[in-house]
Design a protein around this motif. Structure first.
Motif, PDB file in Angstrom:
ATOM      1  N   PHE A  89       0.789  -1.188   0.154  1.00 59.27           N
ATOM      2  CA  PHE A  89      -0.162   0.030   0.031  1.00 59.27           C
ATOM      3  C   PHE A  89       0.946   1.203  -0.015  1.00 59.27           C
ATOM      4  O   PHE A  89       1.899   1.219   0.482  1.00 59.27           O
ATOM      5  CB  PHE A  89      -0.945   0.098   1.151  1.00 59.27           C
ATOM      6  N   GLN A  90       0.303   2.337  -0.362  1.00 54.43           N
ATOM      7  CA  GLN A  90       0.823   3.684  -0.635  1.00 54.43           C
ATOM      8  C   GLN A  90       1.354   4.056   1.012  1.00 54.43           C
ATOM      9  O   GLN A  90       2.450   4.558   1.240  1.00 54.43           O
ATOM     10  CB  GLN A  90      -0.140   4.770  -0.842  1.00 54.43           C
ATOM     11  N   ASN A  91       0.471   3.836   1.850  1.00 55.17           N
ATOM     12  CA  ASN A  91       0.680   4.334   3.236  1.00 55.17           C
ATOM     13  C   ASN A  91       1.423   3.151   4.147  1.00 55.17           C
ATOM     14  O   ASN A  91       1.452   3.120   5.550  1.00 55.17           O
ATOM     15  CB  ASN A  91      -0.256   4.816   3.794  1.00 55.17           C
ATOM     16  N   PHE A  92       1.904   1.980   3.328  1.00 53.49           N
ATOM     17  CA  PHE A  92       2.345   0.831   4.026  1.00 53.49           C
ATOM     18  C   PHE A  92       1.671   0.166   4.963  1.00 53.49           C
ATOM     19  O   PHE A  92       1.640  -1.215   4.782  1.00 53.49           O
ATOM     20  CB  PHE A  92       3.737   1.137   5.008  1.00 53.49           C
ATOM     21  N   TYR A  93       0.986   0.801   5.724  1.00 52.29           N
ATOM     22  CA  TYR A  93      -0.061   0.049   6.784  1.00 52.29           C
ATOM     23  C   TYR A  93       0.705  -1.155   7.419  1.00 52.29           C
ATOM     24  O   TYR A  93       0.143  -2.295   7.557  1.00 52.29           O
ATOM     25  CB  TYR A  93      -1.496  -0.773   5.843  1.00 52.29           C
ATOM     26  N   LEU A 143      11.028   3.251  11.887  1.00 48.41           N
ATOM     27  CA  LEU A 143      11.469   3.110  10.540  1.00 48.41           C
ATOM     28  C   LEU A 143      11.238   4.302   9.800  1.00 48.41           C
ATOM     29  O   LEU A 143      10.265   5.034   9.894  1.00 48.41           O
ATOM     30  CB  LEU A 143      10.708   1.754   9.865  1.00 48.41           C
ATOM     31  N   SER A 144      12.133   4.490   8.500  1.00 47.64           N
ATOM     32  CA  SER A 144      11.843   5.686   7.749  1.00 47.64           C
ATOM     33  C   SER A 144      10.630   4.955   6.820  1.00 47.64           C
ATOM     34  O   SER A 144      10.493   3.864   6.827  1.00 47.64           O
ATOM     35  CB  SER A 144      13.169   5.835   6.828  1.00 47.64           C
ATOM     36  N   GLY A 145      10.211   5.855   5.986  1.00 50.19           N
ATOM     37  CA  GLY A 145       9.327   5.532   5.249  1.00 50.19           C
ATOM     38  C   GLY A 145       9.700   4.362   4.203  1.00 50.19           C
ATOM     39  O   GLY A 145       8.943   3.395   3.934  1.00 50.19           O
ATOM     40  N   GLY A 146      10.957   4.500   3.765  1.00 52.81           N
ATOM     41  CA  GLY A 146      11.328   3.575   2.674  1.00 52.81           C
ATOM     42  C   GLY A 146      11.858   2.121   3.233  1.00 52.81           C
ATOM     43  O   GLY A 146      11.447   1.091   2.711  1.00 52.81           O
ATOM     44  N   GLN A 147      11.971   2.338   4.756  1.00 50.47           N
ATOM     45  CA  GLN A 147      12.229   1.201   5.350  1.00 50.47           C
ATOM     46  C   GLN A 147      10.873   0.236   5.619  1.00 50.47           C
ATOM     47  O   GLN A 147      10.700  -0.924   5.380  1.00 50.47           O
ATOM     48  CB  GLN A 147      12.914   1.246   6.492  1.00 50.47           C
ATOM     49  N   ALA A 148       9.898   1.185   6.071  1.00 50.99           N
ATOM     50  CA  ALA A 148       8.603   0.578   6.340  1.00 50.99           C
ATOM     51  C   ALA A 148       8.038  -0.161   5.294  1.00 50.99           C
ATOM     52  O   ALA A 148       7.514  -1.109   5.150  1.00 50.99           O
ATOM     53  CB  ALA A 148       7.811   1.558   6.915  1.00 50.99           C
ATOM     54  N   LEU A 177      14.215   7.850  -0.836  1.00 54.42           N
ATOM     55  CA  LEU A 177      13.594   6.768  -0.212  1.00 54.42           C
ATOM     56  C   LEU A 177      12.702   6.107  -1.283  1.00 54.42           C
ATOM     57  O   LEU A 177      12.655   4.605  -1.361  1.00 54.42           O
ATOM     58  CB  LEU A 177      12.664   7.108   0.778  1.00 54.42           C
ATOM     59  N   THR A 178      12.418   6.750  -2.190  1.00 57.99           N
ATOM     60  CA  THR A 178      11.616   6.008  -3.628  1.00 57.99           C
ATOM     61  C   THR A 178      12.671   5.169  -4.186  1.00 57.99           C
ATOM     62  O   THR A 178      12.360   3.992  -4.424  1.00 57.99           O
ATOM     63  CB  THR A 178      11.095   7.299  -4.558  1.00 57.99           C
ATOM     64  N   ARG A 179      13.772   5.604  -4.347  1.00 59.69           N
ATOM     65  CA  ARG A 179      14.968   4.781  -5.012  1.00 59.69           C
ATOM     66  C   ARG A 179      15.109   3.615  -4.415  1.00 59.69           C
ATOM     67  O   ARG A 179      15.089   2.576  -5.010  1.00 59.69           O
ATOM     68  CB  ARG A 179      16.054   5.709  -5.246  1.00 59.69           C
ATOM     69  N   GLU A 180      15.218   3.483  -3.028  1.00 57.90           N
ATOM     70  CA  GLU A 180      15.304   2.294  -2.231  1.00 57.90           C
ATOM     71  C   GLU A 180      14.285   1.332  -2.261  1.00 57.90           C
ATOM     72  O   GLU A 180      14.575  -0.003  -2.725  1.00 57.90           O
ATOM     73  CB  GLU A 180      15.985   2.643  -0.698  1.00 57.90           C
TER      74      GLU A 180
END
Lengths: 251, 228
Positions: A89-93, A143-148, A177-180
């Protein structure tokens, strides 16, 4: 090509919310190992379409088949199909009360009925796949957004799905973060995972997609290889949409 | 005999009421939680008729004075059911049923505060609704509810004194008995007050430590410094 080459078939999906018809009959087929990228302006039903595939949103009309078994109108068998259709999901959830590793474990324990040892081993393996093993014992808020997002990809992978749906997986992330996250997704695609991706990342679409589907107004306007869609769009509308991303088409 | 030695003489009798009061409070909190959480789940996820039944229950138990509830159960409902039970049991039941009405609303608010995405993610992994509620929603909701829930302890502790009206031998009843025997008022009432305050303090410490124990980084409840 025979129908049984497709692992996922989506037929004539319609969905209306109140007065607005979000999906006006969308059909497409997916082969094993395909990466299909959905592009198009916001509000054209791309996310709704993904949610109709695993029935998080129930379409008004139309059918979805996974390995020729009907996913739509299947009653409580849907819980079986959802194990085979992962979603990111966009917001990881991520589950906020569980550490990264437990986020990956929980469905293995509660849905697949694995033993705690088995589930832990599998969860750590999947976290390693997305480069998050060191963060196994951290909570989502740490966690950062990318990590999450990478943890949430591991969570989906752990169920060993036939296909994973990515609903704007990088839209909540800054470019770094997008890149990772995109790197993880690219790796998955190269490893042969079947993926449906709604995204605005044209670079990813160009370099990874086996097919790009351009949607607008609840319909598929154009579909084809990245070469076709990005370099030689068939319609003026596709051309003008793609044009907005010029300069952002690199890898 | 001076006042202090009289108070000292009666103190053991007063303090033996502490266990009764703690018993009332513990029973009421447990009954309240065991009924309150399922009622909250029913109100959020249940069918319309179920929601209405629970709504009526909450409306009834929150709408009546606790003393009236106590008399209603003690003098009419229990006798009508032909149940001859100890006063302690009646008191604990009434405090518990009433507590359940309040606790259900604390838990309901907590459940509703959990973002939709948690359920969505759980279902997307193939969890049934029930499994999702059990493994994802409840563990989070209970943590969110804790600070609000901690109000229930002093509420029920102080409410438990109403059981004096049906003669449960808890702190308030014993205090009144001592006053009636000795004609000493202020020192006895102050001693009783001190015991309540200490019980309150001790209970809040326990809840505070519980909150800290179950706290999760970045999750509501962990920044609480409580009222202490």
């Amino acid at each position: 090509m025979a129908d049984d080459d497709y692992i996922l078939r989506v037929e004539d999906i319609h969905k209306t919310y109140g007065d607005s018809e979000v999906l006006k009959g969308v059909s497409f087929n997916v082969r094993k190992g395909d990466t299909i990228v959905f592009i198009g302006p916001s509000g054209t039903g791309k996310s709704t379409l993904l949610r109709c595939i695993n029935q998080l949103t129930v379409p008004d009309k139309g059918r979805v088949y996974l390995h020729e078994e009907e996913v739509t109108n299947c009653g409580s068998r849907i819980n079986h199909f959802r194990q085979k259709i992962g979603m990111v999901f966009q917001n990881f959830y991520l589950f906020d009360h569980l550490t990264a590793v437990k986020n990956v474990e929980i469905a293995l324990l509660k849905v697949k009925g694995m033993s705690p040892e088995e589930a832990r081993e599998k969860a750590l393996f999947e976290l390693r796949q997305v480069g998050m093993e060191e963060w196994a014992d951290h909570y989502p808020a740490e966690l950062s957004g990318g990590q999450a997002q990478r943890v949430s990809i591991a969570r989906a992978l752990a169920m060993e799905p036939d296909v994973i749906l990515f609903d704007e997986p990088t839209s909540a992330l800054d470019p770094e973060l997008t890149r990772e996250v995109l790197e993880v997704m690219k790796k998955l695609a190269l490893e042969g995972m079947t993926m449906l991706v709604v995204t605005h990342e044209m670079g990813f679409a160009r370099s990874v997609a086996t097919e790009i589907i351009f949607m607008e107004g609840g319909k598929i306007l154009e579909a084809g290889t990245p070469e076709d869609i990005i370099k030689n769009p068939g319609s003026e509308r596709t051309k003008s949409f793609i044009g907005q991303f010029s300069g952002n088409l690199g890898d | 005999m001076d006042v202090f030695s009289i108070v000292a003489e009666w103190l053991p009798y007063l303090l033996s009421g502490v266990m009764v009061t703690i018993g009332l409070v513990a029973a009421a909190l447990i009954i309240g939680a065991l009924l309150g959480l399922p009622m909250a789940l029913g109100q959020v996820y249940g069918t319309r008729p179920l929601k209405m039944v629970i709504g009526t229950y909450v409306w009834f138990f929150r709408g009546l004075p606790v003393l009236l509830l106590l008399f209603l159960f003690y003098f009419t409902i229990f006798p009508f059911l032909n149940l001859d039970v100890p006063e302690f049991f009646v008191g604990a039941t009434v405090l518990g049923l009433r507590g359940a009405a309040y606790q259900s609303q604390i838990f309901r608010g907590a459940i509703q505060s959990i973002s939709e995405g948690q359920m969505t993610a759980a279902r997307s992994l193939g969890m049934s609704r029930l499994t999702a509620i059990r493994s994802v929603i409840i563990p989070q909701a209970v943590r969110v509810a804790l600070p609000g829930w901690s109000n229930e302890y002093p509420n029920i502790l102080t409410d438990s004194a109403i059981c004096y009206a049906i003669g449960v031998a808890e702190l308030m009843t014993r205090t009144s008995q001592i006053v009636a025997q000795t004609y000493i008022t202020m020192p006895i009432y102050l001693a009783c007050a001190l015991v309540f305050i200490l019980l309150n303090y001790a209970g809040m410490r326990v809840i505070y430590h519980l909150e800290k124990r179950v706290a999760i980084p970045g999750f509501s409840g962990n920044t609480s410094s409580g009222v202490l």
